[in-house]
Design a protein around this motif. Structure first.
Motif, PDB file in Angstrom:
ATOM      1  N   THR A  16     -15.097 -47.177 -24.920  1.00  0.00           N
ATOM      2  CA  THR A  16     -16.315 -47.132 -24.102  1.00  0.00           C
ATOM      3  C   THR A  16     -17.471 -46.447 -24.841  1.00  0.00           C
ATOM      4  O   THR A  16     -18.581 -46.990 -24.943  1.00  0.00           O
ATOM      5  N   ILE A  17     -17.221 -45.261 -25.361  1.00  0.00           N
ATOM      6  CA  ILE A  17     -18.300 -44.475 -25.966  1.00  0.00           C
ATOM      7  C   ILE A  17     -18.622 -44.966 -27.381  1.00  0.00           C
ATOM      8  O   ILE A  17     -19.785 -45.138 -27.748  1.00  0.00           O
ATOM      9  N   GLY A  18     -17.571 -45.219 -28.168  1.00  0.00           N
ATOM     10  CA  GLY A  18     -17.797 -45.672 -29.544  1.00  0.00           C
ATOM     11  C   GLY A  18     -18.589 -46.973 -29.583  1.00  0.00           C
ATOM     12  O   GLY A  18     -19.525 -47.121 -30.382  1.00  0.00           O
ATOM     13  N   TRP A  63     -14.118 -48.270 -37.141  1.00  0.00           N
ATOM     14  CA  TRP A  63     -12.649 -48.360 -37.212  1.00  0.00           C
ATOM     15  C   TRP A  63     -12.047 -47.887 -35.903  1.00  0.00           C
ATOM     16  O   TRP A  63     -12.547 -46.917 -35.284  1.00  0.00           O
ATOM     17  N   ASP A  64     -10.983 -48.574 -35.484  1.00  0.00           N
ATOM     18  CA  ASP A  64     -10.214 -48.176 -34.299  1.00  0.00           C
ATOM     19  C   ASP A  64      -8.809 -48.738 -34.525  1.00  0.00           C
ATOM     20  O   ASP A  64      -8.664 -49.895 -34.912  1.00  0.00           O
ATOM     21  N   PRO A  65      -7.758 -47.918 -34.305  1.00  0.00           N
ATOM     22  CA  PRO A  65      -6.407 -48.364 -34.655  1.00  0.00           C
ATOM     23  C   PRO A  65      -5.779 -49.328 -33.640  1.00  0.00           C
ATOM     24  O   PRO A  65      -4.724 -49.902 -33.917  1.00  0.00           O
ATOM     25  N   LEU A  87      -9.622 -40.901 -28.660  1.00  0.00           N
ATOM     26  CA  LEU A  87      -9.129 -40.368 -27.387  1.00  0.00           C
ATOM     27  C   LEU A  87      -9.310 -38.854 -27.312  1.00  0.00           C
ATOM     28  O   LEU A  87      -9.243 -38.179 -28.342  1.00  0.00           O
ATOM     29  N   GLU A  88      -9.486 -38.360 -26.096  1.00  0.00           N
ATOM     30  CA  GLU A  88      -9.695 -36.916 -25.896  1.00  0.00           C
ATOM     31  C   GLU A  88      -8.347 -36.189 -25.998  1.00  0.00           C
ATOM     32  O   GLU A  88      -7.710 -35.879 -24.979  1.00  0.00           O
ATOM     33  N   ASN A  89      -7.933 -35.920 -27.230  1.00  0.00           N
ATOM     34  CA  ASN A  89      -6.646 -35.278 -27.453  1.00  0.00           C
ATOM     35  C   ASN A  89      -6.834 -34.342 -28.640  1.00  0.00           C
ATOM     36  O   ASN A  89      -7.213 -34.774 -29.737  1.00  0.00           O
ATOM     37  N   LEU A 148      -4.822 -34.957 -31.927  1.00  0.00           N
ATOM     38  CA  LEU A 148      -5.282 -36.194 -32.574  1.00  0.00           C
ATOM     39  C   LEU A 148      -6.619 -35.955 -33.285  1.00  0.00           C
ATOM     40  O   LEU A 148      -6.823 -36.355 -34.430  1.00  0.00           O
ATOM     41  N   LYS A 149      -7.530 -35.256 -32.610  1.00  0.00           N
ATOM     42  CA  LYS A 149      -8.863 -35.045 -33.206  1.00  0.00           C
ATOM     43  C   LYS A 149      -8.769 -34.116 -34.424  1.00  0.00           C
ATOM     44  O   LYS A 149      -9.477 -34.324 -35.410  1.00  0.00           O
ATOM     45  N   ILE A 150      -7.897 -33.096 -34.356  1.00  0.00           N
ATOM     46  CA  ILE A 150      -7.759 -32.184 -35.507  1.00  0.00           C
ATOM     47  C   ILE A 150      -7.337 -32.983 -36.737  1.00  0.00           C
ATOM     48  O   ILE A 150      -7.915 -32.864 -37.824  1.00  0.00           O
ATOM     49  N   THR A 195     -16.519 -35.573 -28.368  1.00  0.00           N
ATOM     50  CA  THR A 195     -15.617 -34.949 -27.383  1.00  0.00           C
ATOM     51  C   THR A 195     -16.346 -34.417 -26.143  1.00  0.00           C
ATOM     52  O   THR A 195     -17.427 -33.838 -26.249  1.00  0.00           O
ATOM     53  N   SER A 196     -15.702 -34.590 -24.990  1.00  0.00           N
ATOM     54  CA  SER A 196     -16.332 -34.171 -23.730  1.00  0.00           C
ATOM     55  C   SER A 196     -16.177 -32.682 -23.459  1.00  0.00           C
ATOM     56  O   SER A 196     -16.825 -32.158 -22.551  1.00  0.00           O
ATOM     57  N   GLY A 197     -15.271 -32.023 -24.196  1.00  0.00           N
ATOM     58  CA  GLY A 197     -15.106 -30.612 -23.847  1.00  0.00           C
ATOM     59  C   GLY A 197     -14.213 -29.818 -24.780  1.00  0.00           C
ATOM     60  O   GLY A 197     -14.017 -28.626 -24.551  1.00  0.00           O
TER      61      GLY A 197
HETATM   62  N1  LIG Z   1     -16.084 -42.037 -21.089  1.00  0.00           N
HETATM   63  C1  LIG Z   1     -16.999 -41.113 -20.956  1.00  0.00           C
HETATM   64  O1  LIG Z   1     -17.715 -41.053 -19.929  1.00  0.00           O
HETATM   65  C2  LIG Z   1     -17.262 -40.131 -22.056  1.00  0.00           C
HETATM   66  C3  LIG Z   1     -18.522 -39.494 -22.107  1.00  0.00           C
HETATM   67  C4  LIG Z   1     -18.795 -38.623 -23.177  1.00  0.00           C
HETATM   68  C5  LIG Z   1     -17.834 -38.388 -24.145  1.00  0.00           C
HETATM   69  N2  LIG Z   1     -16.612 -38.998 -24.072  1.00  0.00           N
HETATM   70  C6  LIG Z   1     -15.664 -38.704 -25.139  1.00  0.00           C
HETATM   71  O2  LIG Z   1     -15.698 -39.786 -26.066  1.00  0.00           O
HETATM   72  C7  LIG Z   1     -14.409 -39.948 -26.643  1.00  0.00           C
HETATM   73  C8  LIG Z   1     -13.930 -41.371 -26.405  1.00  0.00           C
HETATM   74  O3  LIG Z   1     -13.862 -41.601 -25.008  1.00  0.00           O
HETATM   75  P1  LIG Z   1     -13.889 -43.081 -24.395  1.00  0.00           P
HETATM   76  O4  LIG Z   1     -14.258 -42.916 -22.962  1.00  0.00           O
HETATM   77  O5  LIG Z   1     -14.689 -43.987 -25.262  1.00  0.00           O
HETATM   78  O6  LIG Z   1     -12.348 -43.457 -24.467  1.00  0.00           O
HETATM   79  P2  LIG Z   1     -11.698 -44.905 -24.658  1.00  0.00           P
HETATM   80  O7  LIG Z   1     -10.289 -44.765 -24.217  1.00  0.00           O
HETATM   81  O8  LIG Z   1     -12.558 -45.955 -24.058  1.00  0.00           O
HETATM   82  O9  LIG Z   1     -11.744 -45.105 -26.242  1.00  0.00           O
HETATM   83  C9  LIG Z   1     -10.975 -44.324 -27.116  1.00  0.00           C
HETATM   84  C10 LIG Z   1     -10.693 -45.164 -28.335  1.00  0.00           C
HETATM   85  O10 LIG Z   1     -10.006 -44.351 -29.292  1.00  0.00           O
HETATM   86  C11 LIG Z   1      -9.109 -45.192 -29.955  1.00  0.00           C
HETATM   87  N3  LIG Z   1      -8.120 -44.383 -30.668  1.00  0.00           N
HETATM   88  C12 LIG Z   1      -6.849 -44.065 -30.296  1.00  0.00           C
HETATM   89  N4  LIG Z   1      -6.270 -43.326 -31.268  1.00  0.00           N
HETATM   90  C13 LIG Z   1      -7.209 -43.177 -32.241  1.00  0.00           C
HETATM   91  C14 LIG Z   1      -7.204 -42.544 -33.496  1.00  0.00           C
HETATM   92  N5  LIG Z   1      -6.149 -41.881 -33.957  1.00  0.00           N
HETATM   93  N6  LIG Z   1      -8.316 -42.618 -34.255  1.00  0.00           N
HETATM   94  C15 LIG Z   1      -9.420 -43.270 -33.813  1.00  0.00           C
HETATM   95  N7  LIG Z   1      -9.479 -43.898 -32.638  1.00  0.00           N
HETATM   96  C16 LIG Z   1      -8.391 -43.848 -31.868  1.00  0.00           C
HETATM   97  C17 LIG Z   1      -8.529 -46.069 -28.871  1.00  0.00           C
HETATM   98  O11 LIG Z   1      -7.931 -47.241 -29.425  1.00  0.00           O
HETATM   99  C18 LIG Z   1      -9.767 -46.371 -28.030  1.00  0.00           C
HETATM  100  O12 LIG Z   1     -10.416 -47.570 -28.445  1.00  0.00           O
HETATM  101  C19 LIG Z   1     -13.512 -38.885 -26.007  1.00  0.00           C
HETATM  102  O13 LIG Z   1     -13.474 -37.750 -26.837  1.00  0.00           O
HETATM  103  C20 LIG Z   1     -14.232 -38.570 -24.699  1.00  0.00           C
HETATM  104  O14 LIG Z   1     -13.950 -37.285 -24.216  1.00  0.00           O
HETATM  105  C21 LIG Z   1     -16.317 -39.865 -23.063  1.00  0.00           C
END
Ligand SMILES: NC(=O)c1ccc[n+]([C@@H]2O[C@H](COP(=O)([O-])OP(=O)(O)OC[C@H]3O[C@@H](n4cnc5c(N)ncnc54)[C@H](O)[C@@H]3O)[C@@H](O)[C@H]2O)c1
Length: 324
Positions: free
Chosen positions: A19-21, A38-40, A94-96, A99-101, A121-123
Protein backbone atom coordinates in the motif's frame (compact mmCIF):
# COMPACT_ATOMS: atom_id res chain seq x y z
CA UNK A 1 28.57 9.58 -5.82
CA UNK A 2 27.99 12.89 -4.01
CA UNK A 3 24.59 13.57 -2.49
CA UNK A 4 22.51 15.72 -4.88
CA UNK A 5 20.77 18.91 -3.80
CA UNK A 6 17.47 17.91 -2.16
CA UNK A 7 15.41 19.27 -5.05
CA UNK A 8 17.58 17.57 -7.68
CA UNK A 9 17.10 13.91 -6.74
CA UNK A 10 16.85 11.79 -9.89
CA UNK A 11 17.03 8.20 -8.59
CA UNK A 12 14.88 6.79 -5.80
CA UNK A 13 14.67 3.19 -4.60
CA UNK A 14 11.45 1.88 -3.05
CA UNK A 15 11.74 -1.29 -0.98
CA UNK A 16 8.46 -3.06 -0.22
CA UNK A 17 5.76 -2.13 -2.72
CA UNK A 18 2.48 -2.75 -0.85
CA UNK A 19 0.00 0.00 0.00
CA UNK A 20 2.58 2.58 1.09
CA UNK A 21 5.48 1.59 -1.17
CA UNK A 22 3.36 1.71 -4.33
CA UNK A 23 2.12 5.20 -3.41
CA UNK A 24 5.73 6.43 -2.95
CA UNK A 25 6.62 4.90 -6.34
CA UNK A 26 3.78 6.85 -7.97
CA UNK A 27 4.77 10.09 -6.26
CA UNK A 28 8.49 9.74 -7.13
CA UNK A 29 7.65 8.91 -10.77
CA UNK A 30 5.32 11.92 -10.92
CA UNK A 31 8.21 14.08 -9.68
CA UNK A 32 10.38 12.97 -12.60
CA UNK A 33 12.58 10.45 -10.78
CA UNK A 34 13.71 7.09 -12.04
CA UNK A 35 12.50 4.50 -9.52
CA UNK A 36 14.02 1.12 -8.79
CA UNK A 37 11.74 -1.11 -6.69
CA UNK A 38 11.94 -4.46 -4.94
CA UNK A 39 9.47 -6.60 -3.00
CA UNK A 40 9.99 -10.31 -2.22
CA UNK A 41 6.33 -11.39 -2.57
CA UNK A 42 5.52 -13.57 -5.58
CA UNK A 43 3.68 -11.50 -8.21
CA UNK A 44 4.72 -8.21 -6.55
CA UNK A 45 5.87 -6.57 -9.83
CA UNK A 46 2.52 -7.22 -11.51
CA UNK A 47 0.63 -6.03 -8.42
CA UNK A 48 2.68 -2.82 -8.35
CA UNK A 49 1.88 -2.24 -12.02
CA UNK A 50 -1.84 -2.74 -11.36
CA UNK A 51 -1.71 -0.45 -8.34
CA UNK A 52 0.06 2.30 -10.33
CA UNK A 53 -2.64 2.05 -12.99
CA UNK A 54 -5.17 2.89 -10.27
CA UNK A 55 -3.10 5.65 -8.61
CA UNK A 56 -1.96 7.50 -11.76
CA UNK A 57 -5.42 8.78 -12.80
CA UNK A 58 -5.93 10.01 -9.22
CA UNK A 59 -2.61 11.89 -9.33
CA UNK A 60 -3.59 13.37 -12.68
CA UNK A 61 -6.96 14.48 -11.30
CA UNK A 62 -5.24 16.07 -8.31
CA UNK A 63 -2.91 17.95 -10.66
CA UNK A 64 0.13 16.07 -9.31
CA UNK A 65 0.91 14.21 -12.55
CA UNK A 66 0.66 15.07 -16.22
CA UNK A 67 0.32 12.77 -19.20
CA UNK A 68 0.84 9.02 -19.30
CA UNK A 69 2.66 7.11 -16.58
CA UNK A 70 6.40 7.41 -17.41
CA UNK A 71 8.42 4.35 -18.26
CA UNK A 72 11.03 5.00 -15.57
CA UNK A 73 10.30 2.15 -13.15
CA UNK A 74 12.63 -0.83 -12.87
CA UNK A 75 11.59 -3.76 -10.68
CA UNK A 76 14.76 -5.53 -9.52
CA UNK A 77 15.48 -9.10 -8.38
CA UNK A 78 17.21 -8.14 -5.13
CA UNK A 79 17.13 -5.24 -2.65
CA UNK A 80 20.84 -4.70 -3.32
CA UNK A 81 20.19 -4.12 -7.03
CA UNK A 82 17.35 -1.72 -6.23
CA UNK A 83 19.50 0.54 -4.07
CA UNK A 84 22.82 0.25 -5.97
CA UNK A 85 22.41 3.61 -7.78
CA UNK A 86 19.90 5.26 -5.47
CA UNK A 87 20.19 8.77 -4.06
CA UNK A 88 17.18 8.25 -1.78
CA UNK A 89 15.93 4.90 -0.45
CA UNK A 90 12.39 4.64 0.96
CA UNK A 91 11.82 1.40 2.93
CA UNK A 92 8.19 0.19 3.27
CA UNK A 93 8.41 -3.47 4.28
CA UNK A 94 6.03 -5.07 6.79
CA UNK A 95 5.89 -3.47 10.23
CA UNK A 96 8.15 -5.98 11.96
CA UNK A 97 11.16 -4.85 13.97
CA UNK A 98 13.41 -7.87 13.35
CA UNK A 99 12.65 -7.78 9.62
CA UNK A 100 13.41 -4.06 9.39
CA UNK A 101 16.68 -4.39 11.37
CA UNK A 102 17.89 -7.05 8.94
CA UNK A 103 16.61 -5.30 5.82
CA UNK A 104 18.02 -1.86 6.75
CA UNK A 105 21.45 -3.42 7.38
CA UNK A 106 21.32 -4.96 3.89
CA UNK A 107 20.23 -1.70 2.27
CA UNK A 108 22.94 0.20 4.15
CA UNK A 109 25.61 -2.21 2.94
CA UNK A 110 24.51 -1.97 -0.70
CA UNK A 111 23.51 1.69 -1.17
CA UNK A 112 26.02 4.35 -2.31
CA UNK A 113 27.66 5.93 0.73
CA UNK A 114 25.89 9.29 0.34
CA UNK A 115 22.42 7.87 -0.29
CA UNK A 116 19.86 8.85 2.33
CA UNK A 117 17.89 5.88 3.69
CA UNK A 118 14.39 6.53 5.06
CA UNK A 119 11.91 4.13 6.64
CA UNK A 120 8.12 4.57 6.44
CA UNK A 121 7.60 2.70 9.73
CA UNK A 122 4.45 3.77 11.58
CA UNK A 123 5.96 3.62 15.03
CA UNK A 124 9.16 1.57 15.41
CA UNK A 125 11.96 3.49 17.09
CA UNK A 126 14.70 4.61 14.70
CA UNK A 127 17.65 3.89 17.01
CA UNK A 128 16.43 0.31 17.46
CA UNK A 129 15.83 -0.47 13.79
CA UNK A 130 19.08 1.22 12.68
CA UNK A 131 21.21 -0.72 15.16
CA UNK A 132 22.90 -2.97 12.59
CA UNK A 133 23.52 -0.21 10.04
CA UNK A 134 27.17 0.68 9.52
CA UNK A 135 26.25 4.25 8.51
CA UNK A 136 23.27 5.18 10.69
CA UNK A 137 24.19 8.86 10.22
CA UNK A 138 22.36 8.77 6.83
CA UNK A 139 19.22 7.09 8.23
CA UNK A 140 15.89 8.57 9.33
CA UNK A 141 12.22 7.77 9.69
CA UNK A 142 9.99 9.44 7.06
CA UNK A 143 6.54 8.37 8.16
CA UNK A 144 3.78 9.19 5.67
CA UNK A 145 -0.01 9.06 6.03
CA UNK A 146 -2.17 6.95 3.81
CA UNK A 147 -2.43 7.67 0.95
CA UNK A 148 1.03 9.30 0.82
CA UNK A 149 0.39 10.89 -2.59
CA UNK A 150 -2.53 12.84 -1.11
CA UNK A 151 -2.02 13.52 2.60
CA UNK A 152 0.78 16.10 2.86
CA UNK A 153 2.21 15.23 6.30
CA UNK A 154 5.40 13.20 6.58
CA UNK A 155 6.91 12.89 10.06
CA UNK A 156 10.72 12.94 10.10
CA UNK A 157 12.77 11.58 12.97
CA UNK A 158 16.44 10.68 13.20
CA UNK A 159 18.06 7.91 15.21
CA UNK A 160 20.64 8.72 17.90
CA UNK A 161 23.36 8.88 15.23
CA UNK A 162 21.57 10.59 12.36
CA UNK A 163 23.54 13.58 11.15
CA UNK A 164 21.76 16.96 11.43
CA UNK A 165 22.83 17.61 7.81
CA UNK A 166 20.86 14.52 6.70
CA UNK A 167 17.77 15.68 8.60
CA UNK A 168 18.07 19.14 7.03
CA UNK A 169 18.49 17.54 3.59
CA UNK A 170 15.45 15.31 4.14
CA UNK A 171 13.30 18.27 5.24
CA UNK A 172 14.11 19.96 1.94
CA UNK A 173 13.74 16.78 -0.14
CA UNK A 174 10.21 15.95 1.09
CA UNK A 175 9.16 19.60 0.80
CA UNK A 176 10.49 19.65 -2.78
CA UNK A 177 8.24 16.72 -3.72
CA UNK A 178 5.20 18.52 -2.29
CA UNK A 179 5.00 17.00 1.19
CA UNK A 180 4.71 18.82 4.52
CA UNK A 181 7.67 17.43 6.48
CA UNK A 182 7.60 17.76 10.25
CA UNK A 183 10.81 17.15 12.16
CA UNK A 184 10.07 15.57 15.55
CA UNK A 185 12.12 16.44 18.61
CA UNK A 186 12.27 13.08 20.38
CA UNK A 187 12.04 9.34 19.69
CA UNK A 188 8.71 8.12 21.05
CA UNK A 189 6.74 5.05 19.93
CA UNK A 190 3.98 6.01 17.51
CA UNK A 191 5.61 9.41 16.80
CA UNK A 192 3.26 12.41 16.90
CA UNK A 193 0.12 12.21 14.76
CA UNK A 194 -0.61 8.54 15.47
CA UNK A 195 -0.34 9.16 19.22
CA UNK A 196 -2.93 11.93 18.91
CA UNK A 197 -5.14 9.71 16.73
CA UNK A 198 -4.73 6.90 19.26
CA UNK A 199 -5.94 9.11 22.13
CA UNK A 200 -9.02 10.16 20.16
CA UNK A 201 -9.70 6.57 19.07
CA UNK A 202 -9.37 5.29 22.66
CA UNK A 203 -12.05 7.77 23.74
CA UNK A 204 -14.30 6.77 20.82
CA UNK A 205 -14.07 3.14 21.91
CA UNK A 206 -14.78 4.05 25.55
CA UNK A 207 -17.88 5.99 24.52
CA UNK A 208 -19.20 3.04 22.51
CA UNK A 209 -18.38 0.61 25.35
CA UNK A 210 -20.20 2.86 27.81
CA UNK A 211 -23.27 3.01 25.56
CA UNK A 212 -22.95 6.79 25.14
CA UNK A 213 -22.78 6.81 21.34
CA UNK A 214 -22.92 4.62 18.26
CA UNK A 215 -20.09 4.56 15.69
CA UNK A 216 -22.30 6.63 13.35
CA UNK A 217 -22.81 9.30 16.04
CA UNK A 218 -19.07 9.44 16.74
CA UNK A 219 -18.33 9.95 13.06
CA UNK A 220 -20.88 12.74 12.78
CA UNK A 221 -19.55 14.36 15.97
CA UNK A 222 -16.03 14.55 14.52
CA UNK A 223 -16.62 14.97 10.78
CA UNK A 224 -19.34 17.63 11.21
CA UNK A 225 -17.73 19.22 14.24
CA UNK A 226 -14.16 19.59 15.49
CA UNK A 227 -12.71 17.61 12.56
CA UNK A 228 -13.51 20.50 10.23
CA UNK A 229 -11.69 23.00 12.44
CA UNK A 230 -8.77 20.65 13.10
CA UNK A 231 -8.23 20.19 9.37
CA UNK A 232 -7.80 23.93 8.94
CA UNK A 233 -5.73 24.87 11.98
CA UNK A 234 -5.21 21.98 14.42
CA UNK A 235 -6.38 21.87 18.06
CA UNK A 236 -4.00 24.48 19.52
CA UNK A 237 -4.86 27.41 17.24
CA UNK A 238 -8.52 26.31 17.37
CA UNK A 239 -8.48 26.80 21.16
CA UNK A 240 -6.74 30.16 20.68
CA UNK A 241 -9.95 31.25 18.92
CA UNK A 242 -12.09 29.72 21.69
CA UNK A 243 -10.90 32.45 24.04
CA UNK A 244 -12.25 35.26 21.80
CA UNK A 245 -10.12 38.41 21.66
CA UNK A 246 -8.21 37.14 24.70
CA UNK A 247 -6.92 34.21 22.65
CA UNK A 248 -5.20 31.26 24.31
CA UNK A 249 -4.63 33.23 27.54
CA UNK A 250 -8.38 33.57 27.98
CA UNK A 251 -9.01 29.96 26.95
CA UNK A 252 -6.57 28.69 29.58
CA UNK A 253 -8.07 30.95 32.25
CA UNK A 254 -11.42 29.35 31.51
CA UNK A 255 -10.52 25.71 30.87
CA UNK A 256 -6.88 25.48 31.91
CA UNK A 257 -7.40 23.29 34.96
CA UNK A 258 -9.75 20.83 33.31
CA UNK A 259 -7.33 19.28 30.81
CA UNK A 260 -8.19 15.61 30.48
CA UNK A 261 -11.07 15.89 32.94
CA UNK A 262 -13.57 14.30 30.60
CA UNK A 263 -11.54 11.88 28.52
CA UNK A 264 -10.87 8.40 29.87
CA UNK A 265 -7.51 7.83 28.16
CA UNK A 266 -6.73 4.38 29.47
CA UNK A 267 -5.78 1.39 27.34
CA UNK A 268 -8.94 -0.45 26.40
CA UNK A 269 -9.64 -4.05 25.52
CA UNK A 270 -12.48 -4.18 23.06
CA UNK A 271 -15.39 -6.32 24.21
CA UNK A 272 -17.05 -8.59 21.66
CA UNK A 273 -20.13 -6.37 21.87
CA UNK A 274 -18.16 -3.23 21.02
CA UNK A 275 -16.34 -4.96 18.17
CA UNK A 276 -19.70 -5.94 16.72
CA UNK A 277 -21.05 -2.41 17.23
CA UNK A 278 -18.05 -0.97 15.36
CA UNK A 279 -18.33 -3.41 12.47
CA UNK A 280 -22.13 -3.12 12.16
CA UNK A 281 -22.09 0.64 12.60
CA UNK A 282 -19.48 1.34 9.94
CA UNK A 283 -21.22 -1.09 7.57
CA UNK A 284 -24.44 0.87 8.02
CA UNK A 285 -22.58 4.13 7.41
CA UNK A 286 -20.97 2.76 4.23
CA UNK A 287 -24.54 2.08 3.01
CA UNK A 288 -23.48 -0.35 0.32
CA UNK A 289 -20.51 1.70 -0.93
CA UNK A 290 -17.35 -0.37 -1.37
CA UNK A 291 -14.08 0.55 0.32
CA UNK A 292 -12.82 1.62 -3.12
CA UNK A 293 -15.86 3.92 -3.61
CA UNK A 294 -15.29 5.44 -0.18
CA UNK A 295 -11.57 5.92 -0.92
CA UNK A 296 -12.45 7.77 -4.14
CA UNK A 297 -14.94 9.95 -2.20
CA UNK A 298 -12.31 10.69 0.48
CA UNK A 299 -9.56 11.46 -2.04
CA UNK A 300 -11.76 13.78 -4.05
CA UNK A 301 -12.99 15.70 -0.97
CA UNK A 302 -9.54 15.91 0.65
CA UNK A 303 -8.00 17.04 -2.67
CA UNK A 304 -10.54 19.88 -3.05
CA UNK A 305 -10.17 20.80 0.59
CA UNK A 306 -6.36 21.01 0.38
CA UNK A 307 -6.61 23.18 -2.74
CA UNK A 308 -9.05 25.54 -0.99
CA UNK A 309 -6.98 25.84 2.19
CA UNK A 310 -3.79 26.37 0.16
CA UNK A 311 -5.51 29.13 -1.84
CA UNK A 312 -6.80 30.83 1.32
CA UNK A 313 -3.42 30.56 3.06
CA UNK A 314 -3.11 27.95 5.78
CA UNK A 315 -2.81 29.76 9.17
CA UNK A 316 -0.23 27.37 10.58
CA UNK A 317 2.10 27.75 7.56
CA UNK A 318 5.50 29.08 8.61
CA UNK A 319 5.80 32.71 7.61
CA UNK A 320 8.93 34.69 6.98
CA UNK A 321 9.62 36.99 9.93
CA UNK A 322 9.06 40.62 9.05
CA UNK A 323 12.19 42.76 9.35
CA UNK A 324 12.12 44.66 12.62
N1 LIG B 1 -0.89 1.39 5.69
C1 LIG B 1 -0.73 2.53 6.30
O1 LIG B 1 -1.71 3.28 6.53
C2 LIG B 1 0.63 3.02 6.68
C3 LIG B 1 0.83 4.40 6.86
C4 LIG B 1 2.13 4.87 7.15
C5 LIG B 1 3.18 3.97 7.27
N2 LIG B 1 2.97 2.63 7.11
C6 LIG B 1 4.13 1.76 7.24
O2 LIG B 1 4.58 1.44 5.93
C7 LIG B 1 5.14 0.13 5.93
C8 LIG B 1 4.43 -0.72 4.90
O3 LIG B 1 3.05 -0.79 5.24
P1 LIG B 1 1.94 -1.17 4.16
O4 LIG B 1 0.64 -0.70 4.73
O5 LIG B 1 2.35 -0.70 2.80
O6 LIG B 1 1.97 -2.75 4.24
P2 LIG B 1 1.65 -3.80 3.07
O7 LIG B 1 1.39 -5.09 3.76
O8 LIG B 1 0.65 -3.25 2.12
O9 LIG B 1 3.04 -3.88 2.29
C9 LIG B 1 4.19 -4.43 2.87
C10 LIG B 1 5.03 -5.00 1.75
O10 LIG B 1 6.27 -5.47 2.31
C11 LIG B 1 6.63 -6.60 1.57
N3 LIG B 1 7.66 -7.34 2.30
C12 LIG B 1 7.51 -8.45 3.08
N4 LIG B 1 8.73 -8.84 3.54
C13 LIG B 1 9.62 -7.94 3.04
C14 LIG B 1 11.02 -7.82 3.13
N5 LIG B 1 11.76 -8.66 3.84
N6 LIG B 1 11.62 -6.81 2.46
C15 LIG B 1 10.89 -5.92 1.74
N7 LIG B 1 9.57 -5.99 1.61
C16 LIG B 1 8.95 -6.98 2.25
C17 LIG B 1 5.34 -7.36 1.37
O11 LIG B 1 5.46 -8.29 0.29
C18 LIG B 1 4.36 -6.22 1.06
O12 LIG B 1 4.26 -5.97 -0.33
C19 LIG B 1 5.01 -0.39 7.37
O13 LIG B 1 6.20 -0.14 8.07
C20 LIG B 1 3.87 0.45 7.93
O14 LIG B 1 3.91 0.57 9.32
C21 LIG B 1 1.73 2.15 6.80
Amino acid sequence: MARPAPDKVLRAAVIGTGTIGSAWVALFLARGMTVTAWDPAPGAAARLDAQLSKIWPKLTKLGLAKGRRPDRLIFTATPEAAVAQAELVQENALENEALKIDLLARLDAAAPRDAVIASSTSGLLPTRIARRMKRPERFLIAHPFNPPYLIPLVELLGCAKTSPAVLAWAMKFYAAIGKTPLLLKKEVPGFLANRIQDAVWAECVHLIEAGVATPEQIDIAIAQGPGLRWAVMGPCLTYHLTGGEGGMTATLAHFGDSVGKWATLKPTRLSAKTRKALIDGTRREAAGRSVRDLEAFRDSCVGSFIRTVTREGRPAAPRKAKPA
